[in-house]
Motif scaffolding. Structure first.
Motif, mmCIF file in Angstrom:
data_model
loop_
_atom_site.group_PDB
_atom_site.id
_atom_site.type_symbol
_atom_site.label_atom_id
_atom_site.label_comp_id
_atom_site.label_asym_id
_atom_site.label_seq_id
_atom_site.Cartn_x
_atom_site.Cartn_y
_atom_site.Cartn_z
ATOM 1 N N GLN A 22 -55.478 62.569 4.549
ATOM 2 C CA GLN A 22 -55.818 63.858 3.975
ATOM 3 C C GLN A 22 -55.790 65.016 4.967
ATOM 4 O OE1 GLN A 22 -59.616 63.156 2.142
ATOM 5 N NE2 GLN A 22 -58.750 61.896 0.479
ATOM 6 N N SER A 23 -55.578 64.741 6.259
ATOM 7 C CA SER A 23 -55.545 65.817 7.249
ATOM 8 C C SER A 23 -54.303 65.696 8.113
ATOM 9 C CB SER A 23 -56.789 65.773 8.142
ATOM 10 O OG SER A 23 -56.762 64.615 8.971
ATOM 11 N N GLU A 24 -53.891 66.812 8.679
ATOM 12 C CA GLU A 24 -52.710 66.812 9.536
ATOM 13 C C GLU A 24 -52.932 65.934 10.758
ATOM 14 O OE1 GLU A 24 -49.874 69.932 12.051
ATOM 15 O OE2 GLU A 24 -51.436 70.679 10.717
ATOM 16 N N GLY A 25 -54.136 66.047 11.378
ATOM 17 C CA GLY A 25 -54.442 65.228 12.539
ATOM 18 C C GLY A 25 -54.471 63.752 12.198
ATOM 19 N N GLY A 26 -55.013 63.418 11.034
ATOM 20 C CA GLY A 26 -55.058 62.026 10.596
ATOM 21 C C GLY A 26 -53.674 61.456 10.383
ATOM 22 N N ARG A 27 -52.785 62.277 9.838
ATOM 23 C CA ARG A 27 -51.411 61.811 9.630
ATOM 24 C C ARG A 27 -50.700 61.597 10.965
ATOM 25 N NH1 ARG A 27 -52.077 65.293 5.158
ATOM 26 N NH2 ARG A 27 -51.273 67.101 6.297
ATOM 27 N N LEU A 28 -51.027 62.416 11.966
ATOM 28 C CA LEU A 28 -50.469 62.195 13.300
ATOM 29 C C LEU A 28 -50.949 60.859 13.873
ATOM 30 C CD1 LEU A 28 -50.779 65.696 15.034
ATOM 31 C CD2 LEU A 28 -48.663 64.475 14.495
ATOM 32 N N VAL A 29 -52.224 60.544 13.646
ATOM 33 C CA VAL A 29 -52.792 59.279 14.121
ATOM 34 C C VAL A 29 -52.096 58.102 13.437
ATOM 35 C CG1 VAL A 29 -54.856 57.821 14.036
ATOM 36 C CG2 VAL A 29 -55.030 60.184 14.825
ATOM 37 N N LEU A 30 -51.898 58.184 12.137
ATOM 38 C CA LEU A 30 -51.230 57.108 11.404
ATOM 39 C C LEU A 30 -49.786 56.933 11.881
ATOM 40 C CD1 LEU A 30 -52.528 57.724 7.771
ATOM 41 C CD2 LEU A 30 -53.163 55.869 9.311
ATOM 42 N N LYS A 31 -49.114 58.040 12.126
ATOM 43 C CA LYS A 31 -47.735 57.968 12.626
ATOM 44 C C LYS A 31 -47.699 57.282 13.987
ATOM 45 C CE LYS A 31 -43.764 60.867 13.856
ATOM 46 N NZ LYS A 31 -43.249 62.269 13.953
ATOM 47 N N ALA A 32 -48.643 57.649 14.859
ATOM 48 C CA ALA A 32 -48.684 57.050 16.195
ATOM 49 C C ALA A 32 -49.015 55.565 16.121
ATOM 50 C CB ALA A 32 -49.708 57.787 17.060
ATOM 51 N N ARG A 33 -49.925 55.192 15.238
ATOM 52 C CA ARG A 33 -50.290 53.781 15.090
ATOM 53 C C ARG A 33 -49.105 52.939 14.620
ATOM 54 N NH1 ARG A 33 -56.127 53.744 11.909
ATOM 55 N NH2 ARG A 33 -57.421 54.614 13.585
ATOM 56 N N SER A 34 -48.229 53.523 13.817
ATOM 57 C CA SER A 34 -47.135 52.762 13.227
ATOM 58 C C SER A 34 -46.002 52.485 14.206
ATOM 59 C CB SER A 34 -46.572 53.514 12.014
ATOM 60 O OG SER A 34 -45.901 54.704 12.423
ATOM 61 N N LEU A 35 -45.950 53.214 15.307
ATOM 62 C CA LEU A 35 -44.873 53.039 16.277
ATOM 63 C C LEU A 35 -45.242 51.940 17.266
ATOM 64 C CD1 LEU A 35 -42.132 54.161 17.234
ATOM 65 C CD2 LEU A 35 -43.390 55.767 18.684
ATOM 66 N N ALA A 36 -44.372 50.967 17.441
ATOM 67 C CA ALA A 36 -44.691 49.826 18.305
ATOM 68 C C ALA A 36 -44.489 50.144 19.776
ATOM 69 C CB ALA A 36 -43.857 48.613 17.904
ATOM 70 N N ASP A 37 -43.346 50.728 20.133
ATOM 71 C CA ASP A 37 -43.008 50.961 21.543
ATOM 72 C C ASP A 37 -42.954 52.450 21.831
ATOM 73 O OD1 ASP A 37 -42.096 51.025 24.119
ATOM 74 O OD2 ASP A 37 -40.377 49.707 23.797
ATOM 75 N N HIS A 38 -44.077 52.993 22.291
ATOM 76 C CA HIS A 38 -44.141 54.425 22.567
ATOM 77 C C HIS A 38 -43.353 54.811 23.816
ATOM 78 C CE1 HIS A 38 -47.020 55.957 19.548
ATOM 79 N NE2 HIS A 38 -47.430 54.700 19.531
ATOM 80 N N LEU A 39 -43.236 53.925 24.770
ATOM 81 C CA LEU A 39 -42.474 54.251 25.973
ATOM 82 C C LEU A 39 -40.994 54.411 25.647
ATOM 83 C CD1 LEU A 39 -44.116 52.024 28.733
ATOM 84 C CD2 LEU A 39 -44.335 54.488 28.404
ATOM 85 N N ALA A 40 -40.482 53.602 24.747
ATOM 86 C CA ALA A 40 -39.081 53.718 24.343
ATOM 87 C C ALA A 40 -38.833 55.054 23.644
ATOM 88 C CB ALA A 40 -38.691 52.558 23.432
ATOM 89 N N SER A 41 -39.830 55.521 22.887
ATOM 90 C CA SER A 41 -39.656 56.781 22.163
ATOM 91 C C SER A 41 -39.677 57.981 23.101
ATOM 92 C CB SER A 41 -40.761 56.938 21.106
ATOM 93 O OG SER A 41 -42.024 57.162 21.712
ATOM 94 N N ILE A 42 -40.344 57.834 24.256
ATOM 95 C CA ILE A 42 -40.387 58.933 25.234
ATOM 96 C C ILE A 42 -39.095 59.000 26.024
ATOM 97 C CG2 ILE A 42 -41.578 59.798 27.297
ATOM 98 C CD1 ILE A 42 -44.145 58.600 26.208
ATOM 99 N N SER A 43 -38.468 57.848 26.243
ATOM 100 C CA SER A 43 -37.184 57.766 26.970
ATOM 101 C C SER A 43 -37.281 58.355 28.375
ATOM 102 C CB SER A 43 -36.070 58.474 26.180
ATOM 103 O OG SER A 43 -35.891 57.872 24.919
ATOM 104 N N ASN A 44 -38.300 57.921 29.110
ATOM 105 C CA ASN A 44 -38.474 58.353 30.494
ATOM 106 C C ASN A 44 -38.515 57.101 31.371
ATOM 107 O OD1 ASN A 44 -39.362 59.252 33.000
ATOM 108 N ND2 ASN A 44 -40.759 60.771 32.152
ATOM 109 N N ASP A 45 -37.419 56.858 32.086
ATOM 110 C CA ASP A 45 -37.330 55.639 32.894
ATOM 111 C C ASP A 45 -38.399 55.577 33.980
ATOM 112 O OD1 ASP A 45 -35.189 54.796 31.408
ATOM 113 O OD2 ASP A 45 -33.667 55.536 32.803
ATOM 114 N N GLU A 46 -38.855 56.748 34.446
ATOM 115 C CA GLU A 46 -39.864 56.758 35.506
ATOM 116 C C GLU A 46 -41.190 56.179 35.029
ATOM 117 O OE1 GLU A 46 -40.262 60.625 37.171
ATOM 118 O OE2 GLU A 46 -38.216 60.690 37.960
ATOM 119 N N LEU A 47 -41.466 56.258 33.733
ATOM 120 C CA LEU A 47 -42.700 55.694 33.193
ATOM 121 C C LEU A 47 -42.602 54.184 33.015
ATOM 122 C CD1 LEU A 47 -43.624 58.327 30.451
ATOM 123 C CD2 LEU A 47 -44.682 58.052 32.693
ATOM 124 N N CYS A 48 -41.398 53.666 32.912
ATOM 125 C CA CYS A 48 -41.188 52.241 32.654
ATOM 126 C C CYS A 48 -40.936 51.439 33.922
ATOM 127 C CB CYS A 48 -40.004 52.048 31.705
ATOM 128 S SG CYS A 48 -40.222 52.863 30.108
#
Length: 216
Positions: A22-48
C-alpha cells in the motif's frame, strides 16, 4: 491447535504483505526482497572481488537468497561461525545464548546472504541482511557479519560491509541498520569508527545493546 496457530501466522504474514503493497516504500522493499542476486544487478566487479593488501590473496563475494539461490549447506556453516565468534558475547548479555532462536533467525524468509569465498572456493565470511520497514522508513537491516578467525583483520569484513551498503543504496533504501552489543567493543569500533554508523534514535533506554544506523 497447531494448525490454527499456523493459520494465524499465515494471516499475519498476509496482512504484512498487504501493508507493504500500500505504500511506495513498501513496494520498494518487496521489489528488493524478490531479487536473489543484488550484486549482479549492480554490475560492479569491484564489489564482487577483494584483494587483501596483506598478502594479495584474492577473495570473491557472492550475494544469494535463502531458499532460492543459496546452497543449503552454507547455513550450518554460517551458524557454526556465529557460535564460534559470538557465543561468549551472547552469554555475557542480558538475553544469553539462545541457540534455537538464533537458528530460526538465520532461516528467516527473504533473508539474503553475501558470502566471501577464498580462491580455493572455501567460505571465509558472510553478512546476512533483510529489507524491511522500520519507523515508516525503508531500510536494509544487517543481522550478522562474521569472518572466520583465520581470515580476520585482512579486510574481508570491510569488503562485505561495502557490498551491503551498495546493495542498500541501489535498492533505494533510506537507511542501513544493525544491532550491536555495547560490550562488543571490536564491533562498535568497526561499525561506528570505521564505517560511519551512529546510534539510532530507535535504541531503547537501559539495554545492553545499541541500534546503529547509517543514511544511504
Amino acid at each position: 491447535m497447531g494448525k490454527k496457530k499456523a493459520k494465524s501466522k499465515q494471516e499475519k504474514q498476509a496482512r504484512g504483505l498487504q501493508q507493504l503493497q500500500q505504500s511506495e516504500g513498501g513496494r520498494l522493499v518487496l521489489k528488493a526482497r524478490s531479487l536473489a542476486d543484488h550484486l549482479a544487478s549492480i554490475s560492479n566487479d569491484e564489489l564482487c572481488r577483494y584483494i587483501s593488501p596483506k598478502d594479495n590473496t584474492v577473495f570473491t563475494l557472492q550475494c544469494m537468497q535463502l531458499g532460492t539461490t543459496m546452497n543449503p549447506a552454507l547455513i550450518p556453516w554460517a551458524f557454526q561461525l556465529v557460535r564460534e565468534n559470538m557465543h561468549d558475547l551472547y552469554v555475557a548479555s542480558e538475553q544469553g545464548w539462545l541457540e534455537k532462536s538464533k537458528r530460526k533467525e538465520m532461516r528467516t524468509a527473504d533473508m539474503h546472504y553475501i558470502v566471501g569465498f577464498s580462491a580455493e572456493g572455501d567460505p571465509v565470511g558472510f553478512l546476512s541482511f533483510l529489507f524491511d520497514i522500520e519507523a515508516e522508513e525503508e531500510v536494509v537491516y544487517c543481522y550478522e557479519l562474521q569472518v572466520v578467525r583465520s581470515h580476520q583483520h585482512c579486510g574481508i569484513g570491510g569488503a562485505l560491509m561495502r557490498a551491503y551498503l551498495s546493495i542498500g543504496q541501489h535498492a533505494q533504501m533510506k537507511k542501513a541498520m544493525l544491532t550491536c552489543f555495547k560490550h562488543n567493543t571490536a564491533g562498535q569500533h568497526f561499525f561506528v569508527q570505521k564505517n560511519g554508523f551512529v546510534v539510532d534514535a530507535f535504541t531503547p533506554d537501559d539495554v545492553d545493546y545499541t541500534i546503529l544506523s547509517k543514511a544511504l
